[in-house]
Design an enzyme around this catalytic site. Sequence first.
Site, PDB file in Angstrom:
ATOM      1  N   SER A 146       0.854  -1.179   0.000  1.00 40.42           N
ATOM      2  CA  SER A 146       0.000   0.000   0.000  1.00 40.42           C
ATOM      3  C   SER A 146       0.900   1.242   0.000  1.00 40.42           C
ATOM      4  CB  SER A 146      -0.963  -0.050   1.183  1.00 40.42           C
ATOM      5  OG  SER A 146      -2.065   0.779   0.972  1.00 40.42           O
ATOM      6  N   ASP A 152      -9.591  -4.707  -5.196  1.00 39.12           N
ATOM      7  CA  ASP A 152      -9.038  -3.692  -4.301  1.00 39.12           C
ATOM      8  C   ASP A 152      -9.666  -2.331  -4.612  1.00 39.12           C
ATOM      9  OD1 ASP A 152      -7.433  -1.933  -2.808  1.00 39.12           O
ATOM     10  OD2 ASP A 152      -5.650  -3.162  -3.100  1.00 39.12           O
ATOM     11  N   HIS A 162      -8.190  -5.121  -0.337  1.00 39.15           N
ATOM     12  CA  HIS A 162      -6.977  -4.479   0.168  1.00 39.15           C
ATOM     13  C   HIS A 162      -6.499  -5.182   1.441  1.00 39.15           C
ATOM     14  CE1 HIS A 162      -4.193  -1.163  -0.191  1.00 39.15           C
ATOM     15  NE2 HIS A 162      -4.322  -0.914   1.101  1.00 39.15           N
TER      16      HIS A 162
END
Length: 456
Positions: free
Chosen positions: A317, A405, A434
């Site tokens: 991320s 995601d 995610h």
Amino acid sequence: MKPLTFTKPLAATLLAFSHLIVAAPALAGTPVKIGTVAVVPSDATLQVSLDRADWTYAVGQAATFRVKFNLAPYPAEGVTISYRLGPDMLEGAERTAIVPEQGLSLPATALAQPGFVRLLVKATVQGKVQEGRATAAFSPQNIVPVQTEPADFDQFWQAQKRALAAVAPQFTLTPAPALSNEQVEVSYLTFQNVAQPPGGRPTRIYGVLSVPRGAGPYPAVLQVPGAGVRGYKGTPEMAANGYVTLQIGIHGIPVNLPDELYEQLNFGALESYNRYNLDNRNAYYYRRVYLGALRALDYLAQHPKWDGKNLVAQGGSQGGQLAIMASALDARVTATVASYPAYSDVTGYLHGRAGGWPGLFRQDAQGRVQDQPVDAKVTTSAYYDTVNFARRLRAPVLYYAGFNDMVTPPTSTLAVFNVITAPRELVLDPQQVHLTTPEHRATIERWLAQQVGAKP
């Protein structure tokens, strides 16, 4: 946006590269390996899927979503759903439909160019809200970024690195016996970083160093964090496997404070930090963050137990964003692990498609573009966008992206992957949101072991 871990059966992901990786045409003119995680039928009450097992199509091909409920007995009147169907992160207005016992088919929205189309479904069944999603990929290997590349990109970052070099590092270690064990010695590390904004007093970076107690030498891994504000305890379990690891925070505050303090900062003073000074490339919040990560590499490269050969940048991320940046700006990095990287092609929303986290320039419910006035912010974003660092990667990359995601959308993460010219390995997980699975972590461990010459 912190990467999380959840459990799902090993058969549902099958991330062993020996079974998954297949040769594929080079997306940017270099060797690339692509592994697609098998889509496993859900046993959930609400099942949302597509008519192809890998959820992947060529532009122009027809794709059909399927919605089905696992109910017995099945309601005679069917089940009412609300759904949104459209391009990645632009799924459009909510509509309703009835799902009969045999299921409901919905054709995918046609795309004129490479990208993703997503179906979001919600229903209330037996008093409980059920939600599901599926995302169709259309020629994802052909997605190209819309972010610009400044003509002076390299000169700008060379100047920033000179500014960092002018600040004495003042590396300071404090033992952390409560985090240590018989195999690993853990310490808190702090060091000086550039001022924020320039011209002020130096700031600091804090982190946790985990070092094997053996004589070494060992490969070193910089672990950069996902977004948010939190404390850290290092990764002694990885150090026990023969790595010197440094896990850092990015906000210039110690990493061993009470959780309540981080929570208050996360929703208070540091809320939306990713937009602080976005209209000024020399004062933007991420300038200090990026340079702090580079100084963390400096520390690892001078550690007496480093093997002098293997220096890895790893994160997911926001951490994927920082890992790619650090690898691009530091030629000593020998391998990069980037999972669903943030800040990828962030001007996407200005071009009618998904942009990367943190959703800069997205339209609100009234159709107004956010982050106004945008011109100066767009200019600054180009100096910090992951896509422009990805173009400059030289070391091998392990990359991970999930179709479902909705934090770091696949339109943005694939735009980044497709410009990498270094040796690349890509794991595509169509069902993945995610989150990071234990199987994906195992893939990283195997890949890193191969990179540093250790036994997998």
